[in-house]
Design a protein around this motif. Sequence first.
Motif, short mmCIF file in Angstrom:
data_model
loop_
_atom_site.label_atom_id
_atom_site.label_comp_id
_atom_site.label_asym_id
_atom_site.label_seq_id
_atom_site.Cartn_x
_atom_site.Cartn_y
_atom_site.Cartn_z
N GLU A 70 -8.51 10.08 61.01
CA GLU A 70 -9.64 9.15 61.08
C GLU A 70 -9.85 8.53 59.71
O GLU A 70 -10.06 9.25 58.74
N TRP A 71 -9.73 7.20 59.65
CA TRP A 71 -9.89 6.60 58.33
C TRP A 71 -11.14 5.75 58.18
O TRP A 71 -11.61 5.53 57.08
N HIS A 72 -11.72 5.25 59.26
CA HIS A 72 -12.93 4.42 59.13
C HIS A 72 -14.06 5.20 58.44
O HIS A 72 -14.78 4.65 57.62
N ASN B 90 -17.35 4.73 55.23
CA ASN B 90 -18.70 4.54 55.75
C ASN B 90 -19.71 4.62 54.61
O ASN B 90 -19.56 5.43 53.69
N ARG C 155 -18.93 10.24 55.35
CA ARG C 155 -17.72 10.26 54.51
C ARG C 155 -17.27 11.70 54.27
O ARG C 155 -16.08 12.01 54.37
N CYS D 191 -2.17 5.12 57.30
CA CYS D 191 -3.53 4.63 57.48
C CYS D 191 -3.61 3.18 57.01
O CYS D 191 -2.78 2.70 56.23
N LEU E 145 -9.45 -0.13 56.59
CA LEU E 145 -10.35 -1.12 57.17
C LEU E 145 -11.75 -0.52 57.24
O LEU E 145 -11.99 0.43 57.99
N PRO E 146 -12.71 -1.04 56.50
CA PRO E 146 -14.05 -0.47 56.51
C PRO E 146 -14.78 -0.76 57.82
O PRO E 146 -14.52 -1.78 58.47
N PRO E 147 -15.68 0.13 58.22
CA PRO E 147 -16.43 -0.11 59.45
C PRO E 147 -17.33 -1.33 59.38
O PRO E 147 -17.65 -1.92 60.41
N ASP E 148 -17.74 -1.70 58.18
CA ASP E 148 -18.57 -2.90 58.01
C ASP E 148 -17.88 -3.85 57.04
O ASP E 148 -18.13 -3.82 55.84
N ASN F 153 -17.72 -1.14 49.47
CA ASN F 153 -16.79 -0.46 50.38
C ASN F 153 -15.68 0.23 49.61
O ASN F 153 -15.28 1.36 49.92
#
Length: 289
Positions: free
Chosen positions: A65-67, A71, A77, A101, A104-107, A115
């Motif tokens: 899980e990288w997103h 966070n 995190r 991986c 890519l940030p969630p926002d 970020n």
Amino acid sequence: MFSTRTGNFPIGIRRGWSEWQKSLPNLLNWANDSGFSVIDLGRDLEDLKTARQSGFTIGSFDLLEWHGLMNEDAGIRREAVEKNAAFVKEACAGGATNFFCVMLPPDPKRKRSENFADLAESVAALAPALEEAGGRLVIEGWPGPGALCCTPESYRALFTAVPSKSVGINYDPSHLLRMGIDPIRFLKEFADRVGHVHGKDCEILTDDLYEYGWEQPATWKENPNFGASAWRYTIPGQGLTNWGEVFRILDAQGYNGAVSIELEDKDYNISEEGEKAGFLTSAQFLASS
């Protein structure tokens, strides 16, 4: 078994999403019969076990899980670091080494520097677990929404913030080419960080580049599959990458990994027969490079 002429790097495939590739045993049988010895997989530990029992080397294995690593919530995190650390330990024991991986940030609308700061903090926290298990992040520079590690600037910044050699690169020249970044110059700078290589290329559509440029989408042109107005992904040998030079640089650096064909080409991703032909045509070209 397929291997490159320069550097003698083993050639493998990255498992895709099409129907015929969903049965891993069938895919492994075809790959073995066709001369491949390496496979890139998702994050399923049972798939990892199956591939290893079938005699395959794992080119890369997706990080759990990288997103969450990016966070803005510090608790999320920390949880992502803990989950990934446990996953890395188990996967390394099962035969994986490189953990793929894309950062890519969630926002992606959040300020990039914020970020990035969260990403660097998380990667620094994960690095000891990678080192202890004998694993390595291999970050691919796909320039998706808000991508934090896809240019020389951003890779360099992460390696400065996290010097651990457990943090590296999944080198894929196709992404660099579509961004206008020289993939050979990039490799000369970062060869010591390359942990895995994707055999994928990119064609720049020069007439369309004149017509539309890099920044604006075309108004009427329909973009090709695996491409945009002025570029498209291709199999190796049909794009702009000088693969012989790539392998010479990697060989001089002492790279001891593999080259896995990631098939994203509108001329081949059309059927089972087309995809098999794409893998084999790519392998034959890379073996001669």
